[in-house]
Motif scaffolding. Sequence first.
Motif, PDB file in Angstrom:
ATOM      1  N   GLN A   3       0.831  -1.192   0.000  1.00  0.00           N
ATOM      2  CA  GLN A   3       0.000   0.000   0.000  1.00  0.00           C
ATOM      3  C   GLN A   3       0.877   1.259   0.000  1.00  0.00           C
ATOM      4  OE1 GLN A   3      -2.671   0.262   3.321  1.00  0.00           O
ATOM      5  NE2 GLN A   3      -3.884   1.873   2.365  1.00  0.00           N
ATOM      6  N   GLN A   4       1.959   1.247   0.737  1.00  0.00           N
ATOM      7  CA  GLN A   4       2.857   2.398   0.795  1.00  0.00           C
ATOM      8  C   GLN A   4       3.494   2.660  -0.576  1.00  0.00           C
ATOM      9  OE1 GLN A   4       3.091   4.501   3.296  1.00  0.00           O
ATOM     10  NE2 GLN A   4       4.443   5.792   2.067  1.00  0.00           N
ATOM     11  N   GLU A   5       3.871   1.613  -1.282  1.00  0.00           N
ATOM     12  CA  GLU A   5       4.439   1.783  -2.616  1.00  0.00           C
ATOM     13  C   GLU A   5       3.401   2.342  -3.582  1.00  0.00           C
ATOM     14  OE1 GLU A   5       5.741  -2.180  -3.310  1.00  0.00           O
ATOM     15  OE2 GLU A   5       7.781  -1.788  -2.616  1.00  0.00           O
ATOM     16  N   ASP A   6       2.162   1.874  -3.441  1.00  0.00           N
ATOM     17  CA  ASP A   6       1.083   2.395  -4.279  1.00  0.00           C
ATOM     18  C   ASP A   6       0.869   3.884  -4.029  1.00  0.00           C
ATOM     19  OD1 ASP A   6       0.647  -0.057  -5.436  1.00  0.00           O
ATOM     20  OD2 ASP A   6      -1.061  -0.579  -4.140  1.00  0.00           O
ATOM     21  N   LEU A   7       0.835   4.273  -2.760  1.00  0.00           N
ATOM     22  CA  LEU A   7       0.635   5.681  -2.428  1.00  0.00           C
ATOM     23  C   LEU A   7       1.785   6.544  -2.934  1.00  0.00           C
ATOM     24  CD1 LEU A   7      -0.795   5.388   1.195  1.00  0.00           C
ATOM     25  CD2 LEU A   7      -2.027   6.029  -0.880  1.00  0.00           C
ATOM     26  N   ALA A   9       3.656   5.884  -5.566  1.00  0.00           N
ATOM     27  CA  ALA A   9       3.505   5.955  -7.026  1.00  0.00           C
ATOM     28  C   ALA A   9       2.411   6.949  -7.408  1.00  0.00           C
ATOM     29  CB  ALA A   9       3.197   4.569  -7.589  1.00  0.00           C
ATOM     30  N   ILE A  10       1.323   6.929  -6.657  1.00  0.00           N
ATOM     31  CA  ILE A  10       0.222   7.868  -6.936  1.00  0.00           C
ATOM     32  C   ILE A  10       0.686   9.298  -6.712  1.00  0.00           C
ATOM     33  CG2 ILE A  10      -2.028   8.654  -6.113  1.00  0.00           C
ATOM     34  CD1 ILE A  10      -2.703   5.684  -5.621  1.00  0.00           C
ATOM     35  N   GLN A  11       1.412   9.543  -5.627  1.00  0.00           N
ATOM     36  CA  GLN A  11       1.913  10.887  -5.337  1.00  0.00           C
ATOM     37  C   GLN A  11       2.855  11.359  -6.440  1.00  0.00           C
ATOM     38  OE1 GLN A  11       0.924  12.923  -2.782  1.00  0.00           O
ATOM     39  NE2 GLN A  11       2.049  14.449  -3.962  1.00  0.00           N
ATOM     40  N   ARG A  12       3.701  10.469  -6.925  1.00  0.00           N
ATOM     41  CA  ARG A  12       4.628  10.814  -8.002  1.00  0.00           C
ATOM     42  C   ARG A  12       3.850  11.184  -9.264  1.00  0.00           C
ATOM     43  NH1 ARG A  12       6.867   6.240  -9.957  1.00  0.00           N
ATOM     44  NH2 ARG A  12       7.261   5.571  -7.820  1.00  0.00           N
ATOM     45  N   ARG A  13       2.813  10.407  -9.567  1.00  0.00           N
ATOM     46  CA  ARG A  13       2.000  10.705 -10.765  1.00  0.00           C
ATOM     47  C   ARG A  13       1.269  12.031 -10.617  1.00  0.00           C
ATOM     48  NH1 ARG A  13       3.260   7.495 -15.107  1.00  0.00           N
ATOM     49  NH2 ARG A  13       3.656   5.411 -14.337  1.00  0.00           N
ATOM     50  N   VAL A  18       0.648  17.784 -12.071  1.00  0.00           N
ATOM     51  CA  VAL A  18       0.666  19.207 -11.726  1.00  0.00           C
ATOM     52  C   VAL A  18       1.728  19.931 -12.560  1.00  0.00           C
ATOM     53  CG1 VAL A  18       1.225  20.835  -9.866  1.00  0.00           C
ATOM     54  CG2 VAL A  18      -0.272  18.884  -9.410  1.00  0.00           C
ATOM     55  N   GLN A  19       2.874  19.304 -12.736  1.00  0.00           N
ATOM     56  CA  GLN A  19       3.933  19.910 -13.538  1.00  0.00           C
ATOM     57  C   GLN A  19       3.499  20.058 -14.993  1.00  0.00           C
ATOM     58  OE1 GLN A  19       7.578  17.694 -13.559  1.00  0.00           O
ATOM     59  NE2 GLN A  19       8.634  19.152 -14.880  1.00  0.00           N
TER      60      GLN A  19
END
Length: 84
Positions: A3-7, A9-13, A18-19
């Motif tokens: 779950q932490q890796e998923d979160l 990855a989502i934050q990175r996306r 936004v960029q």
Amino acid sequence: MSQQEDLTAIQRRLDELVQRVGELEQTVDQLRGAGPATSAEPITPGTKTPGRPELVTIPDVPYNNALWTDSDDEGLGVRDRHAP
């Protein structure tokens, strides 16, 4: 994936999104020939902008009934006759 890796990855996306949106806003501003979107002047009536059609005022008075004498009612056939 945990779950932490998923979160992560989502934050990175989301950060990438936004960029990219910021880049798109800058590109649109450059194409319009304007400065930043926040400093754009409001469009007032009578001001022409390129690529935007001129507005036409339609009067509130009823149309002349003679315009409709030879018209068919859409889907119903000719006036004063029975529908099929």
